[in-house]
Structures are given as C-alpha cells and as structure tokens.
Enzyme design. Structure first.
Site, short mmCIF file in Angstrom:
data_model
loop_
_atom_site.label_atom_id
_atom_site.label_comp_id
_atom_site.label_asym_id
_atom_site.label_seq_id
_atom_site.Cartn_x
_atom_site.Cartn_y
_atom_site.Cartn_z
N TYR A 1 0.79 -1.24 0.00
CA TYR A 1 0.00 0.00 0.00
C TYR A 1 0.82 1.28 0.00
O TYR A 1 0.45 2.26 0.63
CB TYR A 1 -0.98 0.01 1.19
N HIS A 2 1.92 1.30 -0.78
CA HIS A 2 2.79 2.48 -0.80
C HIS A 2 3.08 2.97 -2.22
O HIS A 2 4.24 3.15 -2.58
CB HIS A 2 4.12 2.17 -0.09
N PRO A 3 2.08 3.23 -3.06
CA PRO A 3 2.36 3.69 -4.42
C PRO A 3 2.90 5.12 -4.44
O PRO A 3 2.45 5.98 -3.68
CB PRO A 3 1.00 3.60 -5.12
#
Length: 531
Positions: free
Chosen positions: A468-470
C-alpha cells in the site's frame, strides 16, 4: 460562481497537512475538495479498524491492478482511502520516515533542497512524539506519534529471534539508523487513530478561511491561457466549478493525481489523443515511474493460544477485547499492522536495509476473509527499494471511471532476488531457539513447498501483493521527464502544484504516510512564501 484563494483536491495525508497549515495565514482562503464523506464510521478511529475499512465499499476506492505478468497474470487489490483523511484514515498506522539516504538520493537526482537535512525540520514540525523532543524528533506537532501500549508475547519472541541472529536492537527506526529490530511507533493518540485529518484539518475547520466540501469528486482542472484557474467537480449529482484566485493543488495521491492531470489535458499527448482528450500540455512523465512496495507473508500456526485469532473467533474474547478498549483504550483493538519489526540487508550490494519486516500476532489468508480459526502469526517481508516500474493510464475519458494500474511487480532480477532472500531470512528467524517454542507448524508456504529459491519465488508470484505504498507517478526533478519542479509546481502550467506521494522521485525505504505529510508541510510553506 464560488471563488477561493487556494483549492486543495484531496484531504489525505498531504492534503490535510497542506490545508491546515495554509489556513493559519488569515490572508488566504482555502477550500478542500474531498471525493469521500466525513469520517463518521467508528472503525476509522479504532486503531485496528483498518481491517474493516480497507475494503469498505464506500470508504475505500477499491482499486485493482491490471493482470500482473510477474504474478502469473493475477490482479492485485489496491485499497486507497476515499474518506476524510484519505489513506491516513485506513492505513496500518505505522510511523516510518524512511532512511536519511533516501532523501539525500532525491537531492542527488536533481531535487535541490530535498536532502534529509532539508526535510528534517518539516518532519519535526509535523510530529508530536510522546517520547519528547530531540534533534531528530518533534514533540509539539499536530501528528501524534506514540508507542504501542500492548506487547504481545509472539511479538517479543520475534525480537528475541532477531537478536539471536545478530541483529542490533533498534529503539527508534526514525533515529540515527534504521537497521535492526524493535517496536514500531504508531499514529495513535490515547488509543485513538490520529489521521492527517484528525491532526490538521478538523481542528482548522474552526477558522473562517477554511472550507471543506465532501462528496465532491474532482472532474478536471479548469485551464485558461496555460494556467490553472479552478476545478470542476461533481457533488450530489450536480457538476459545479470553483475558481482559484491564486493556486490549485492536487493531493489525490499516486493514482488520482496523475489521472486528474490527464483528464485535464496534461500528460502524454499520444495517450490523451487516444482517449479523445484535448492536449493542453504534452507531459510524458505523467503516470509513469510508478513504484510500490511488494510484500509476501510467511504464516505460522502458533503452539500457544496467545494470538489475536482465537480472540476474534470467540464471543467471550470479542466481548473482553471490546470492554478493555472501552475502559482503558488498550488491548488488541489498538494493534497496528505491525507490532515489532526488523529492517535488514539481504543483498550483498546493499549499504542500508533493503527489506522490512512487519510482525503481526495474527494470521489470515486475506483481510476480507477474516482471521484464521487456529492460533497463528505472520511475518510480512517487503522489499524497500524496488527497481520495477509501472504506470497509471486512463481507462476512459469519463472522470468517474477508475484509472488503469500496472504495478509491474517483480520485473527485475534484483527485485526477485531480494524477495527470495527476505523470505529465507524469515525462515531463519522462525528456526531460532527464541521462535521455535511458539510454532506448531508453518502454514504458508506449506511445508515442502518453500524449501528452494524457485519455490519461494513461485510463492511470491502466487500470493504476494501490495503493502500500500504507491509513489512517483508525477515525480519531482530538474530533468525533462519530471512533472513538477522542486517547489512542486507542475512544469509548463502556471498556478498548479502537486503535493502527495506521486511527486516522490523514488519511493522511500518504509511506510509512506510520514513522508506524505512532510510533503504537505513543505508545499504549504512554498505557497505562503509566494503569497
């Protein structure tokens, strides 16, 4: 027609920090457009509530990647916050800045003024760390950073295992060095989640110069003569326009900000023409250079009933857990998406940690399916600096349609090797004297299927996904391929800036919420200085 000085599109980590700080200047009127609703759902405020909100039908955008070639054609769910506070309202709460070397690399990539020493004052300005102030930490900022109140014995055993393998004890992953094993700090205040909206935006709404519009889905940036003059948005079925006397700032995140630019005619000309969108600025870098942290999870059946699994699968356990939280704001409901952790080097060429472990005293095949009915725990392994790059493109010129996401996971040999070596380290941790008494058996990968490098790589392809780190889809830089300059101004377009993780030249080595808030703090200063 409505008018304001500054429009901020998005109330997530950066957007809330930006709007809250801008509104401290009474000369500026600020309007925030948020596509989602107010944060009234109770699970948004209970720390472990992310298990209920990440895939909520209205609180999350519920994105999906395209079929991923590196994952055997699987599509990976990408939850992102669609609510006041954005992803800071549904994330795993962990406060990690990344490594000082990450920001120094940004500076070396042409982002003058973005080295670690340049960014540190803004991290400190944001931070209200319960441990008190130091040369690396702030104690008076609005974002509460606290220690975990409950230390599960499985999490303690994981730290003992790391020490047994020779890793140093690290009391502060945001201190002098990131390397080692220790407890995570979290964005929690007195047992309640401290999202960016809770920290910055909601207290600032008392000011007369700050306005929040929820359920306001941005459609496009309104352009006149090469400059941004407003935003068209849809609210309650009606299309409206709000004009900006000074600036428009996009803070929608690494998916929504490039999508909105392209819907506004700013992006790769050929792609815009394919979509039937008038090209206002040919900017090939929009939507490109997508990075994300990839994770794979080893799971184990626990030999003792001390995990969260057996608590949530018992009516008595649930009642006791709820009562403990209601009375003392402690217990399992305060757990983050990692209790203890480890930053380690697994590749010989790495000078700093290249993998991050989140140890979690529960297990589940997926958040959607709920926790296993047997006692269990999880070691999540993620690669910190992936080489693989993906992209964001339009699926349609319809602004209500979701963008196409191509993460391109495991596209390079380094990425594949790093994940395999990280999983091998996880198995060595499990084999220690400290961990063995707590393990009944390995659940995933199943015994006999995770013994070779080829098995572990196949396990990654079959089960791994986003953590969850774009980032980096509107990256900052001084080169022609960069989308924004070092003051976050969109190149070639007047009065338009971007402030969110999309501007990161490269993903930081760790969770991204703290970095996004720092970016919002910096953007507010750029705008106030120019006012």
């Amino acid at each position: 027609m409505e008018e304001t000085d500054v429009i901020v599109v998005g109330s997530g980590s950066a957007g809330s920090a930006l709007a809250g700080r801008l509104s401290e200047d009474p000369r500026l009127s600020v309007t925030v457009l948020e596509a989602g609703s107010r944060d009234r759902n109770a699970w948004l405020h209970i720390p472990i509530g992310y298990a209920k909100t990440m895939y909520h039908p209205t609180i999350s955008w519920n994105y999906q990647t395209e079929a991923e070639p590196g994952l055997g054609g699987r599509s990976v769910p990408w939850p992102r916050g669609r609510v006041l506070g954005g992803s800071s309202a549904i994330n795993g709460l962990i406060y990690i800045r990344g490594q000082a070397e990450d920001y120094d690399q940004w500076r070396q990539m042409g982002c003058t003024g973005w080295g670690f020493e340049d960014c540190l004052p803004y991290f400190k300005r944001a931070e209200g760390n319960e441990r008190g102030p130091s040369h690396l930490h702030g104690a008076e900022g609005p974002l509460c950073v606290s220690d975990l109140r409950d230390r599960n014995p499985l999490s303690v055993a994981f730290l003992d295992a790391a020490r047994e393998l020779g890793f140093p004890v690290n009391p502060d992953f945001n201190g002098e060095s990131q390397e080692g094993a220790g407890w995570y700090q979290v964005t929690v205040r007195n047992g309640v989640r401290c999202s960016a909206a809770t920290a910055y935006l909601k207290p600032a709404l008392r000011r007369p110069n700050l306005r929040l519009l929820t359920d306001a889905h941005a459609l496009r940036v309104v352009m006149e003569d090469g400059r941004a003059v407003g935003v068209a948005y849809r609210q309650h079925g009606q299309e409206k326009v709000i004009r900006a006397r000074r600036e428009v700032v996009l803070s929608g995140g690494a998916i929504n900000s490039p999508q909105l630019l392209m819907l506004s005619g700013i992006g790769p000309a050929e792609h815009l023409q394919e979509m039937g969108i008038e090209v206002r600025r040919d900017t090939p870098g929009v939507g490109r250079h997508l990075q994300d942290h990839f994770q794979a999870r080893l799971m184990f059946r626990a030999s003792q009933r001390v995990s969260l699994n057996e608590v949530v699968n018992s009516l008595w356990g649930m009642a006791r857990m709820g009562a403990q939280y209601a009375l003392t704001r402690s217990g399992p409901l305060t757990f983050a998406a990692g209790t203890s952790g480890l930053f380690a080097r697994v590749l010989p060429q790495s000078a700093t940690p290249d993998v991050q472990f989140h140890f979690i005293p529960w297990s589940a095949d997926s958040v959607k399916e709920g926790l296993h009915r047997f006692p269990g725990f999880t070691m999540s392994v993620c690669q910190l600096r992936p080489e693989s790059r993906g992209d964001i493109t339009l699926a349609s010129p319809d602004p209500m349609a979701k963008a196409r996401i191509r993460a391109n996971y495991l596209a390079t040999e380094t990425d594949r090797q790093c994940m395999v070596e990280g999983l091998k380290l996880a198995q060595r941790l499990a084999d220690t004297r400290a961990m063995q008494p707590w393990i009944e058996s390995r659940y995933a990968p199943v015994p006999g299927k995770g013994e070779t490098d080829e098995d572990l790589l196949e396990f990654c392809r079959a089960t791994g996904g986003t953590i969850y780190h774009p980032t980096s889809t509107c990256r900052m830089g001084s080169d022609d391929g960069a989308v924004v300059d070092t003051e976050l101004r969109v190149k070639g377009v007047d009065r338009l800036r971007i402030a969110d993780c999309s501007i990161m030249p490269a993903v930081v080595s760790g969770n991204t919420n703290a970095g996004a808030i720092m970016i919002g703090e910096r953007c507010a200063e750029f705008i106030r200085r120019a006012a």
